[in-house]
Design a protein around this motif. Structure first.
Motif, short mmCIF file in Angstrom:
data_model
loop_
_atom_site.label_atom_id
_atom_site.label_comp_id
_atom_site.label_asym_id
_atom_site.label_seq_id
_atom_site.Cartn_x
_atom_site.Cartn_y
_atom_site.Cartn_z
N ALA A 207 42.25 23.42 37.94
CA ALA A 207 43.67 23.21 38.25
C ALA A 207 44.35 22.53 37.07
O ALA A 207 44.77 21.38 37.13
N ARG A 208 44.46 23.29 35.98
CA ARG A 208 45.08 22.79 34.76
C ARG A 208 46.24 23.70 34.38
O ARG A 208 46.19 24.92 34.60
N PRO A 209 47.29 23.13 33.77
CA PRO A 209 48.45 23.94 33.40
C PRO A 209 48.10 25.13 32.51
O PRO A 209 48.64 26.23 32.70
N SER A 210 47.23 24.95 31.54
CA SER A 210 46.90 26.06 30.62
C SER A 210 46.24 27.22 31.37
O SER A 210 46.52 28.39 31.08
N VAL A 211 45.40 26.91 32.33
CA VAL A 211 44.75 27.95 33.13
C VAL A 211 45.78 28.65 34.01
O VAL A 211 45.82 29.88 34.07
N LEU A 212 46.62 27.87 34.65
CA LEU A 212 47.64 28.43 35.52
C LEU A 212 48.60 29.32 34.73
O LEU A 212 48.92 30.44 35.16
N GLU A 213 49.05 28.86 33.58
CA GLU A 213 49.97 29.65 32.76
C GLU A 213 49.33 30.99 32.37
O GLU A 213 49.95 32.05 32.54
N ARG A 214 48.10 30.95 31.88
CA ARG A 214 47.42 32.17 31.43
C ARG A 214 47.21 33.14 32.59
O ARG A 214 47.59 34.32 32.51
N GLU A 215 46.67 32.67 33.69
CA GLU A 215 46.34 33.54 34.82
C GLU A 215 47.60 34.07 35.51
O GLU A 215 47.65 35.22 35.92
N ALA B 121 50.24 33.60 45.36
CA ALA B 121 49.51 33.80 46.61
C ALA B 121 48.56 34.99 46.51
O ALA B 121 47.41 34.92 46.96
N GLU B 122 49.03 36.07 45.92
CA GLU B 122 48.17 37.25 45.76
C GLU B 122 46.99 36.94 44.86
O GLU B 122 45.86 37.31 45.15
N TRP B 123 47.24 36.27 43.75
CA TRP B 123 46.19 35.91 42.81
C TRP B 123 45.15 35.00 43.48
O TRP B 123 43.95 35.22 43.36
N LEU B 124 45.62 33.98 44.19
CA LEU B 124 44.72 32.98 44.77
C LEU B 124 44.22 33.36 46.16
O LEU B 124 43.47 32.60 46.76
N THR C 238 41.35 25.64 42.85
CA THR C 238 39.97 25.16 42.87
C THR C 238 39.11 26.06 43.77
O THR C 238 38.01 26.47 43.38
N ARG C 239 39.61 26.37 44.96
CA ARG C 239 38.87 27.24 45.88
C ARG C 239 38.65 28.63 45.29
O ARG C 239 37.64 29.27 45.58
N ALA C 240 39.59 29.10 44.47
CA ALA C 240 39.46 30.41 43.85
C ALA C 240 38.57 30.38 42.60
O ALA C 240 38.34 31.42 41.99
N GLY C 241 38.09 29.19 42.23
CA GLY C 241 37.18 29.09 41.10
C GLY C 241 37.84 28.81 39.76
O GLY C 241 37.23 29.00 38.71
N TYR C 242 39.06 28.32 39.78
CA TYR C 242 39.79 28.01 38.55
C TYR C 242 40.02 26.50 38.46
O TYR C 242 40.20 25.83 39.47
#
Length: 135
Positions: free
Chosen positions: A22-30, A64-67, A16-20
């Motif tokens: 917090a959904r599984p589909s978003v996490l999987e893709r990113e 961690a690097e991504w976020l 959320t802080r990184a602007g995404y």
């Protein structure tokens, strides 16, 4: 709260802080666009977000690097990271220059010699404790 649930909470907050979202589909893709190993499944990242699993260290590092979060903070929380830093700082502040030099020299020794020096120091400490403790 158990550690898996606490990790999931930190992961959702970091996303959320990184602007995404917090959904599984978003996490999987990113995650999969950044991770060099085998892709993770939607089910796997859902387990991370729902507090059912904690990713392995290499995956945690990628997250961690991504976020843009310290890996130890993401995994264990800010409180634990600060506690470790405070403990390290207190330990370092207690050492004189000569003691730091000694510790550095000790760390450069081969493992068998470090083991021997370790045993010698513990023997001296035990003898000193026994002599002072009996007074």
């Amino acid at each position: 709260m158990n550690e898996k649930l606490e990790f999931a909470e930190r992961l959702r907050e970091a996303m959320t802080r990184a602007g995404y979202a917090a959904r599984p589909s978003v996490l999987e893709r990113e995650f999969n666009t950044r991770y060099w190993g085998a892709s993770v499944t939607l089910q796997a990242v859902s387990r991370w977000l729902n507090g059912q699993a904690i990713p392995s260290q290499d995956k945690l590092q990628t997250l961690a690097e991504w976020l843009k979060v310290e890996p130890q903070v993401l995994r264990f929380g800010e409180r634990v990271a600060l506690s470790v830093q405070e403990h390290r700082q207190r330990w370092e502040e207690k050492l004189s220059y000569q003691e730091r030099e000694t510790v550095d020299a000790f760390l450069q020794l081969p493992a068998p010699q470090r083991k021997l020096i370790h045993e010698v120091i513990l023997t001296f400490a035990k003898v000193h404790k026994d002599v002072d403790g009996g007074v």
